[in-house]
Every structure is written in structure tokens, then in C-alpha cells.
Design a protein around this motif. Structure first.
Motif, PDB file in Angstrom:
ATOM      1  N   LEU A 109      44.410  28.596  49.021  1.00 59.66           N
ATOM      2  CA  LEU A 109      44.442  29.761  49.914  1.00 59.66           C
ATOM      3  C   LEU A 109      44.883  29.277  51.292  1.00 59.66           C
ATOM      4  N   VAL A 111      45.181  30.232  55.207  1.00 55.42           N
ATOM      5  CA  VAL A 111      44.711  31.160  56.227  1.00 55.42           C
ATOM      6  C   VAL A 111      45.449  30.816  57.509  1.00 55.42           C
ATOM      7  N   LEU A 113      45.835  31.555  61.376  1.00 57.29           N
ATOM      8  CA  LEU A 113      45.219  32.191  62.536  1.00 57.29           C
ATOM      9  C   LEU A 113      45.713  31.486  63.789  1.00 57.29           C
ATOM     10  N   HIS A 118      39.297  31.729  66.366  1.00 60.48           N
ATOM     11  CA  HIS A 118      39.293  32.351  65.037  1.00 60.48           C
ATOM     12  C   HIS A 118      39.288  31.282  63.956  1.00 60.48           C
ATOM     13  N   ALA A 122      36.673  30.843  61.024  1.00 54.92           N
ATOM     14  CA  ALA A 122      37.102  30.874  59.623  1.00 54.92           C
ATOM     15  C   ALA A 122      36.664  29.595  58.922  1.00 54.92           C
ATOM     16  N   GLU A 125      33.102  29.840  58.032  1.00 52.58           N
ATOM     17  CA  GLU A 125      32.944  30.802  56.931  1.00 52.58           C
ATOM     18  C   GLU A 125      33.289  30.148  55.590  1.00 52.58           C
ATOM     19  N   CYS A 129      30.996  28.683  51.811  1.00 57.87           N
ATOM     20  CA  CYS A 129      31.283  29.364  50.550  1.00 57.87           C
ATOM     21  C   CYS A 129      31.121  28.384  49.392  1.00 57.87           C
TER      22      CYS A 129
ATOM     23  N   LEU B 360      34.727  35.695  49.751  1.00 56.54           N
ATOM     24  CA  LEU B 360      35.159  34.945  50.947  1.00 56.54           C
ATOM     25  C   LEU B 360      36.452  35.542  51.501  1.00 56.54           C
ATOM     26  N   VAL B 361      37.399  35.827  50.587  1.00 59.11           N
ATOM     27  CA  VAL B 361      38.669  36.398  51.019  1.00 59.11           C
ATOM     28  C   VAL B 361      38.444  37.757  51.683  1.00 59.11           C
ATOM     29  N   ARG B 363      35.797  38.747  53.288  1.00 58.15           N
ATOM     30  CA  ARG B 363      35.200  38.547  54.612  1.00 58.15           C
ATOM     31  C   ARG B 363      36.264  38.124  55.614  1.00 58.15           C
ATOM     32  N   LEU B 364      37.126  37.189  55.194  1.00 59.80           N
ATOM     33  CA  LEU B 364      38.170  36.705  56.110  1.00 59.80           C
ATOM     34  C   LEU B 364      39.145  37.825  56.436  1.00 59.80           C
ATOM     35  N   ARG B 367      37.827  40.445  58.744  1.00 56.80           N
ATOM     36  CA  ARG B 367      37.617  39.954  60.106  1.00 56.80           C
ATOM     37  C   ARG B 367      38.947  39.688  60.825  1.00 56.80           C
ATOM     38  N   PHE B 368      39.902  39.103  60.100  1.00 54.78           N
ATOM     39  CA  PHE B 368      41.131  38.663  60.764  1.00 54.78           C
ATOM     40  C   PHE B 368      42.360  39.450  60.327  1.00 54.78           C
TER      41      PHE B 368
END
Lengths: 242, 499
Positions: A109, A111, A113, A118, A122, A125, A129, B360-361, B363-364, B367-368
Motif C-alpha cells: 500500500l 500512502v 502525503l 500527516h 499516518a 496509525e 495495525c 486501516l485503509v 481510517r487513512l 482522514r487524508f
């Protein structure tokens, strides 16, 4: 007396490690994250998982080497079954290249940002998990409190975290290790022209309860191998690490 | 058995006008329009009607009765718009409400009134709430739309017709109450048929022969022997729950409790039906009539109240309760079958679809933003910038394997950077190049690897890629775009860096 004392000392050392949050066996990569050749540098002789590792770099050249080195470790950690997460500020990582390091990019995945705050949020977060194996985050600066929080989250949820720190200033962090990876000239003994296996100069600047060192290694046949001669292990520096 | 409420607004337009211009309230005034070259009254206020002025009268005649009468122009289409708005507001009484003609509203109240106690309290509440908003209204409740319509308009006050009594109730009303065309009504009167009771027992064939099929249909609709449908102003969502509040809610804790309760109801229902939520919409109606909405999405069907509540907690702070929220509505806008599936051969999907990862995805993303989280899949293109496909779905599988024939750089620059290059002879790798302000001497090189433009997508020059290593060990991916030619139109670029 010698043997007995040595046994007692080894036992006591293990107890100290336990008290410091280093649990044996389950929090270590079985295959040392592909780093079995330098396993001596790690506490208990195995690459610590469920912990935060920092990687320092400057510029694109060492960024490429650092991401490549991280991918090598990741591929051993996820071992075709786990999920890894990349948190970056822009889209510079080229997923096509990850397959070369044994990573299945479709299982990662990404991400993106732009804001550093942020990315910190993240990162935390993701570290909290349970289904995630490892997370790589582009975190330039973090306070000691942040790093402590990351480390606790990683220990609690069994996620291994890598912080890519470009031009980092704050070195007072609670991370387990700190690395610096630089590109090194590729060396080929077969005499064929052209580029050989990707090679790096890997410096382990700091490792909690381990021995820092510096090695020249290359990614060959799915694992990290020494390029020239035996490992040059620096003399054990005694540093207080919080 | 169904129950309907018909609401009649005898002074709809004048009430609306008085709301916009409070100075004319309680004074006799009319709305006028030019009809066939005659200024005709299209709506008269209660005070004007009490003076003997009625709709359809010429303005001049009305001025003769009451010289100080105020008259305002009427805009067309106001009534329909207004009724639609009121019908949408009526959603608090029942999910199915519809505008009816130009002066009324029909509500399907089946199974709603017990929430107010009984039918009488329900109808009284409707009328009182409308009155508080400034509209005169009369309402009637009956088993059929026809009967409710008739009772609302032809009784002097709001009334309830108990179940099964609607035929007796409309029997003594005038035939106009059957919603007939005016010429049919006139013919009925001419024949001395003034009340519904006079025609209700006539054979249908006789009636349709003399007055057309319409009258039979209306009679049957009023009696409930044929079904009549209304088109709800707001489409009825399949999975939705409502929560009316006794006191308006202002505090965030109150909103959280409300959302929690609604989630429990929606999720319990979905679990029983083997479905899961992909998208949820929370609507909050504020006391002043405004509406606020918050929506959340998930990347896999879920019925986990804890997880959905977590997603809402991130968004609840954006709700501005103002004077207080009086009605919450939670609607599952997208649901999917969530039966546990058999594990598939392709093991990796099973891992990505793990509930921990999907949550999790979610939540992300909440938020973003949705674009923050993505996956890459291999695409069937050779050009590096097109060789990966971005997807936000966790379920999508790669169509082909990742390309591993030749090494690719781990960092691909978003834009290739043009560089100055010294190359010995055509098609040899460069000897040195200047990149980022420093001179790099090439020690080792691989290439060229020619990648052509895909002509069916875009015209352009081919690229010859070289992997080169400089004296420090840094490895670059260079390419020359175009052939060597005398005019030197080719250019060199750095496109990426190898690990």
C-alpha cells in the motif's frame, strides 16, 4: 569458574534485554531479514523486528540506495505473505523495480502525503495495525516523544517500522537502530562488461544492545552478500541509548 | 393495511407571501395574474376570504367589495416548488411524502403514527408544526388516498377516519370530493347526483358509459378497491434509520450517542440479511430547517459498529449543530453482499482483504482523502511512466506479472531531467554527463535498451536507455530521445536512479 560465570553473565544479559523490551524469538526475523551475514551485529544474533529502524540519507543517489536496501530487508520480512506500507511525500518510488528485490508491489500500500505532520500521524496509525508486517515512512524529523511512541506501537503490534530520514537533524530518538546506506561501485569477478549486482556501503551507526559496524554488500540471488573480504566490525562503542 | 394523511393548504401562496413580507400578515391581500386579458385573483389570504373575496374573482370586483385590498403579482411555478420543499420537510413524519397538485401533500403514514402515540396525536402534530411555520393546514387520515384527500378538503377541521370506515365517511361529501374534472361534476349536479352516496352504489358499467372511465377509477381509488401510488419527493432508501430527538441536540457527545444508536440498528439489520456497508450517509436536520450531511466510505463491506463509529468520530466535528439537531437519519447508500467467501487460490488477495487492512485503509482515507492510499499494478506498457497502473481498490488483481527481464531504477523522476552528455560515437553509452551541477564520469554502462513510443497512444521519439555507474558507485538511468543526426535534435535525459 570461567564457564559458570560466563553462563551466569549470559543469563543476566538476557534478563536485561527482556527488561528493556527485547523479547527473544518471536520478535526477531527468522531469516535475519536477509542480513544473516552480519547477524553478529544484532542483539541475540537476529535482525530485530517489531521495532523502529532509522535510515539516514542525503540526495537522490543515497535515497535510491537506502530504498533498495530497505526493500531487500522488507522482502525477507514479508516473505510473499505479509503486507507492507510505504508512506512517502511524493511518487518517486518506481514499483516496477521492487520485483527485483523480491517484493510483490501489488501487495504494497502506498500512502502519499505531502504534509510531514500527516505522515507522522499516518505512520503511527499503520504501526498500530495488527495485519501489517512492515511500514516504511519518509519522516524527516521527529521528536524523541514521537519516536518513543512509534517504538512502543511497533512493539505492541508487532509491526517493523523503517524511517527514511533525509537530511535529519535530531538524533536523540528512541529507535532501535540507525543506518546509513551509500551506493558503492558494483564489482563483478566474471569480467563481463556493464553493471553488476547492486552494491552498497552499509553503515550501522547505532544498534541497541548490538555492535555497530560497516560493510560492503551486494544484493545477489535474493540475499545480501559481502562484496569484498570479511565484515569490518568497528570496535564496540559504548553509548548510552535511551 | 395502509394509512394515508392528506394535508390541504387552503392559503398556501398567501401564507408563503406573508412569511416573506410580514407587514401584510393578517391584512386582506390577494395575489393576481393576467388571465385572458383580465386581472384575476389567483390566491386570497384568510382575511380577504373573510371579506367575501375568493380565488378566480376579477380584481376589480374584489376592489369594489373592499377598496383597500392589496394585490401582488404572482409568479408562476411557486406553488409546485413550495410543495416539494414542504414535502421534503415532511420526511420527519414518514419516509414517503409527495406533493399533491398545487395545494396539498400526501403522506404515506403506514406504521408511523404509533411513534407519536396514536393517529390523533400524529395528525395534530403535523398540523401544529405546519402552523408554527406559518401555514394554515388541514389534514385528514384515512385508509385510502382518495378518502384522505376528500376529508381534508371537505370537512371543516382535521379529522381521523378509522380503519375500514372510509366508505361511510365520504358517502355524505359532495361529488367534488372525488377529484373529478369540472365538467363531470357539473353533469352530475345537473342530474341531481350531489353526494358521493348517490353514485357509489351505481354499477360501474353504467357510470363509465355516461361519465367516462375516470369517475369509476376515482370511486374505486377512494374505496380502496384499486391501489393508488404516490411518487415520494425523496426516494425511499433501502437501508435507513431515523432518530427523532425530544430536545434539539447541540453537543458532540449527543451526536455521538445518536450515531451509535443508528449504527446499531442499521448494522443489526444488515447482519441478518448478510450484507455489509460500503458507504454511509448521515443527515442531520437542524431546528431552523437546514440540513447537514456527513458521509463515510469503506474499502470493503463491513458491519463493524466500532469501526464505522471510529470513521464517524473523525467527521462528527465538522457538523455545525447551530441551534440544535432535531432529527438524525442514517442511510446505507451502498451495500454489498458480505457473506464470508471461500479462500481463493491467489493467496495475496486474501491477505489484502483482511479486515485489519481494510479498516486501516478506511481510517487513512477518511482522514487524508481517498487518493492518499493507493496500490500499483503492472500495466501492459513498456514506457516506464505508463508501465504501472494506480488503483485504490484492494480487490483488484494484476492482469500480468511484474516485469523482471531487465533492471529498473528504484527511483523514477516524475519528470526526466535534461542533461549535458559527452558520448564517443553513436549508440555508445555516454562517457560523462553533468547532472545536478556536478560532473559524473561513467565507469560502467549497460545498454542501449530501446523503448518506442506507443503510436496508438501518442506520437513521439523513441528512447534509448542506458544504465550507467559513475566513479562513486551511484547508478543512473539515462536515455537519449531520438536518433543521432547532423542537426543534433536528440537530447539526453536522466530518468531514474538505481539502488
Amino acid at each position: 569458574m570461567g564457564v559458570q560465570q560466563a553462563n551466569i553473565l549470559a543469563g543476566l544479559r538476557k534478563d536485561i534485554l527482556l527488561m528493556q523490551g527485547f523479547k527473544p524469538a518471536e520478535h526477531y526475523a527468522a531469516n535475519s531479514g536477509g542480513l544473516s551475514l552480519i547477524a553478529d551485529a544484532f542483539p541475540n544474533g537476529a535482525f530485530p523486528t517489531a521495532a523502529i529502524h532509522e535510515l539516514l540519507y542525503k540526495g537522490y543517489e543515497s535515497a535510491a540506495a537506502t530504498i533498495g536496501f530497505t526493500s531487500c530487508i522488507l522482502s525477507h520480512l514479508v516473505a510473499n505473505a505479509g503486507i507492507a506500507v510505504f508512506i512517502t511525500s511524493d511518487d518517486i518510488i518506481f514499483p516496477q523495480a521492487l520485483a527485483f528485490y523480491g517484493l510483490n508491489a501489488s501487495n504494497i500500500l502506498f500512502v502519499k502525503l505531502a504534509n510531514e505532520k500527516h505522515r507522522l500521524a499516518a505512520m503511527e496509525e499503520v504501526l498500530k495495525c495488527n495485519g501489517i508486517t512492515a511500514v516504511v515512512g519518509e519522516i524527516k524529523e521527529l521528536s524523541f516523544t514521537d519516536s518513543r511512541r512509534f517504538q512502543l506501537a511497533a512493539e505492541q503490534h508487532g509491526v517493523t517500522g523503517f524511517l527514511l530520514r533525509q537530511n535529519a537533524k535530531n538524533m536523540a530518538t528512541a529507535s532501535v537502530s540507525r543506518w546509513k546506506v551509500q551506493p558503492a561501485p558494483t564489482i563483478d569477478h566474471t569480467g563481463l562488461p556493464g553493471l553488476s549486482y547492486p552494491a552498497w556501503n552499509i553503515e550501522l551507526l547505532r544498534i541497541r544492545n548490538g555492535k555497530p559496524g560497516s560493510w560492503n554488500m551486494q544484493w545477489k540471488d535474493g540475499k545480501l552478500q559481502h562484496v569484498t573480504g570479511p565484515a569490518v566490525v568497528l570496535e564496540h562503542r559504548i553509548r548510552k541509548i535511551v | 393495511m395502509k394509512r394515508f394523511v392528506s394535508i390541504w393548504f387552503p392559503y398556501l401562496l398567501t401564507d408563503w407571501y406573508a412569511l416573506h413580507d410580514p407587514s401584510v400578515r393578517d391584512t386582506p391581500f390577494v395575489l393576481k395574474a393576467n388571465i385572458r386579458n383580465r386581472v384575476t385573483i389567483t390566491a386570497a389570504s384568510l382575511a380577504a376570504v373573510q371579506k367575501g373575496i375568493y380565488t378566480g374573482m376579477a380584481l376589480a370586483d374584489a376592489r369594489a367589495i373592499f377598496p383597500a385590498l392589496q394585490a401582488f403579482d404572482q409568479r408562476s411555478g411557486v406553488a409546485e416548488k413550495l410543495l416539494k420543499k414542504i414535502a421534503a420537510w415532511c420526511i420527519r413524519f414518514s419516509p414517503v411524502a409527495s406533493a399533491d397538485g398545487t395545494d396539498g401533500i400526501i403522506i404515506d403514514a403506514t406504521g408511523c403514527s404509533h411513534l407519536w402515540g396514536n393517529d390523533r396525536l400524529y395528525v395534530t402534530d403535523i398540523v401544529n408544526k405546519l402552523k408554527a411555520k406559518g401555514y394554515h393546514a388541514k389534514a385528514a387520515m384515512a385508509d385510502t388516498i382518495g378518502a384522505a384527500w376528500a376529508m381534508a378538503r371537505f370537512r371543516n377541521k382535521s379529522c381521523i377516519i378509522h380503519a375500514g370506515k372510509h366508505n361511510d365517511a365520504i358517502a355524505y361529501l359532495p361529488v367534488e370530493s372525488l377529484r373529478l374534472e369540472s365538467d363531470t361534476v357539473q353533469r352530475l349536479h345537473k342530474l341531481g347526483l350531489h353526494r358521493v352516496a348517490d353514485i357509489i352504489n351505481m354499477p360501474a358499467r353504467t357510470l363509465s358509459r355516461r361519465f367516462g372511465k375516470h369517475i369509476v377509477q376515482r370511486l374505486k381509488q377512494a374505496a380502496g378497491t384499486i391501489e393508488e401510488y404516490i411518487e415520494p419527493v425523496v426516494p425511499v432508501p433501502q437501508y435507513h434509520e431515523r432518530l427523532t430527538c425530544l430536545d434539539p441536540i447541540v453537543r458532540i457527545e449527543g451526536i455521538e450517542i445518536a450515531v451509535q444508536q443508528l449504527l446499531e440498528r442499521v448494522c443489526n439489520r444488515l447482519v441478518k440479511e448478510g450484507k455489509g456497508i460500503r458507504q454511509l450517509l448521515l443527515k442531520c436536520w437542524i431546528v431552523d430547517g437546514k440540513e447537514q450531511t456527513v458521509s463515510i466510505g469503506t474499502s470493503a463491506a463491513t458491519t463493524s459498529i466500532k469501526h464505522l463509529m471510529g470513521l464517524f468520530t473523525l467527521k462528527i466535528s465538522t457538523i455545525m449543530p447551530g441551534l440544535g439537531i432535531e432529527l438524525f437519519m442514517l442511510e446505507a447508500t451502498v451495500v454489498e453482499d458480505a457473506q464470508p467467501k471461500q479462500e481463493v487460490i491467489w493467496k495475496t488477495t486474501a491477505v489484502l482483504s483482511d479486515v485489519n487492512i481494510t479498516e486501516l485503509v478506511d481510517r487513512l482515507q477518511s482522514r487524508f482523502g481517498n487518493i492518499a492510499v493507493k496500490r500499483y499494478l503492472p500495466a501492459q506498457h513498456h514506457l516506464p511512466e505508463r508501465s504501472v497502473k494506480i488503483t485504490s481498490s484492494l480487490q483488484e488483481k494484476p492482469e500480468i506479472d511484474w516485469y523482471t527481464n531487465t533492471l529498473r531504477p528504484i527511483i523514477l523522476l516524475p519528470q526526466p531531467v535534461q542533461v549535458e552528455v559527452t558520448a564517443p560515437i553513436p549508440d555508445y553509452p555516454p562517457m560523462m554527463f553533468r547532472y545536478n551541477g556536478s560532473l559524473h564520469k561513467v565507469i560502467k554502462a549497460d545498454g542501449p535498451e530501446r523503448i518506442e513510443q506507443e503510436w496508438w497512444i501518442r506520437d513521439g521519439r523513441h528512447r534509448d536507455y542506458y544504465a550507467v555507474e559513475d566513479e562513486t558507485g551511484a547508478r543512473y538511468w539515462l536515455f537519449r530521445s531520438g536518433h543521432y543526426d547532423a542537426e543534433k535534435t536528440y537530447r539526453w535525459f536522466v530518468h531514474g536512479l538505481f539502488a
